[in-house]
Design an enzyme around this catalytic site. Structure first.
Site, PDB file in Angstrom:
ATOM      1  CG  HIS A  92      -0.176   0.112   2.492  1.00 14.48           C
ATOM      2  ND1 HIS A  92      -0.252   1.372   3.109  1.00 14.48           N
ATOM      3  CD2 HIS A  92      -0.177  -0.748   3.395  1.00 14.48           C
ATOM      4  CE1 HIS A  92       0.257   0.994   4.369  1.00 14.48           C
ATOM      5  NE2 HIS A  92       0.515  -0.300   4.549  1.00 14.48           N
TER       6      HIS A  92
ATOM      7  CD  GLU B 246      -2.692  -1.490   5.147  1.00 14.57           C
ATOM      8  OE1 GLU B 246      -2.974  -2.517   5.984  1.00 14.57           O
ATOM      9  OE2 GLU B 246      -2.617  -0.297   5.780  1.00 14.57           O
TER      10      GLU B 246
END
Length: 325
Positions: free
Chosen positions: A60, A192
């Site tokens: 992420h 995320e």
């Protein structure tokens, strides 16, 4: 690897506002990509074609941060958190907004440190009035930690190593992989830190046959630290479980076998808290066999996270060996 980590960690990109860091990564990987796509959630999806099954790696791009909720008449800024930010880690910290405005975190007078809550903190950008402050910062603007990347021997300390360390690993893999045996998708995911949102939508579109999240994990090697069997400098950790996923047995064993066959040092990660993009990916559509490679990291979600350079390099070796075997 050092220069790459420095570039990524010193870049701005809180959850939901990843454009700057995405553009940096896109420029770095373009020469090595067979296909490039940016989806509706802002995920950067890089394809490296190969003859085998679809293998998805996810790291992420986003980092934790702060978002402005109010500005008072004297120009002091109140805020809320984006992701897992602790008020105890904010005292006296410097933060930076997307436009380059820097602020200092201050705190109201407290009789007891136990009274410390996010609502007792504010950001001081040097303004003397609401009007002056709003020339630089407005409601809804986001800030991240303002810290440089520092090298301490073989260790690296910076903000946002969670998960720019994972992004650095995947970028280096893309540069170095020669003969992939899988049809590989490298996904630099969004949001995320606020719920593995980008991973969910990108996996839905890709429909991978198996998936591996590359993220950081906690260490248990500091004085009186958590009882976690992961140490800095002992190699990447193969995820066994966390709160979001029980790693698929085949994926878990594939990572272990690859590490042992190629004499790459590795550890095993068993967490009773936290989660990664694998938690969202493995529940996509009919389900995706998923696991994770965890980069040992001290001081996670603080302005001075710490990783080990050898661990990063061994993570790269493990992923390349897996892709090319």
């Amino acid at each position: 690897m050092k220069d790459l980590v420095k570039i990524l960690t010193e870049s701005y990109g809180p959850s939901g506002n990843e454009e700057k860091i995405r553009n940096i990564i896109k420029e770095l990987v373009e020469p090595y990509a067979d296909e490039i796509k940016i989806d509706a959630m802002g995920n950067l999806i890089i394809r490296k074609r190969g003859p085998g099954k679809k293998l998805m790696f996810a790291a992420h791009m986003d980092e934790i941060g702060l978002i402005v909720t109010n500005i008072d008449e004297k120009g002091f800024i109140r805020f809320s958190n984006i992701g897992g930010v602790s008020p105890h880690g904010l005292l006296g910290e410097r933060v930076i907004f997307e436009n380059g405005t820097v602020g200092i975190i201050g705190v109201e007078k407290l009789e007891d440190i136990k009274e410390l809550k996010m609502k007792r903190l504010y950001i001081d950008i040097g303004a003397s009035s609401k009007e002056e402050a709003m020339e630089k910062v407005n409601i809804g603007d986001m800030a991240t930690y303002y810290r440089e990347c520092t090298f301490l021997g073989k260790n690296i300390s910076a903000k946002s190593l969670d998960d720019r360390a994972g992004c650095a690993v995947l970028i280096k893999v893309l540069k170095e992989v020669k003969n992939p045996k899988y049809d590989v998708y490298f996904v630099f995911t969004t949001q995320e830190e606020v719920g593995t949102r980008g991973a969910r939508t990108s996996a839905y579109a890709i429909e991978p046959d198996l998936a591996i999240a590359v993220d950081v994990t906690l260490c248990g090697d500091t004085p009186e630290g958590e009882k976690i069997a992961v140490e800095l400098g002992k190699g990447p950790a193969v995820k066994i479980k966390d709160m979001s996923v029980l790693s698929h047995p085949e994926v878990k064993q594939l990572l272990i076998d690859t590490a042992e066959k190629n004499k790459i040092p590795y550890q095993k990660e068993v967490l009773d808290l936290g989660g990664t993009d694998a938690g969202a990916i493995h529940l996509t559509k009919e389900g995706v066999p998923s696991g994770g490679i965890a980069i040992p990291t001290r001081y996670v979600h603080t302005p001075s996270e710490m990783v080990n350079l050898d661990d990063l390099e061994n993570t790269v070796k493990l992923i390349i060996a897996l892709i090319e075997q």
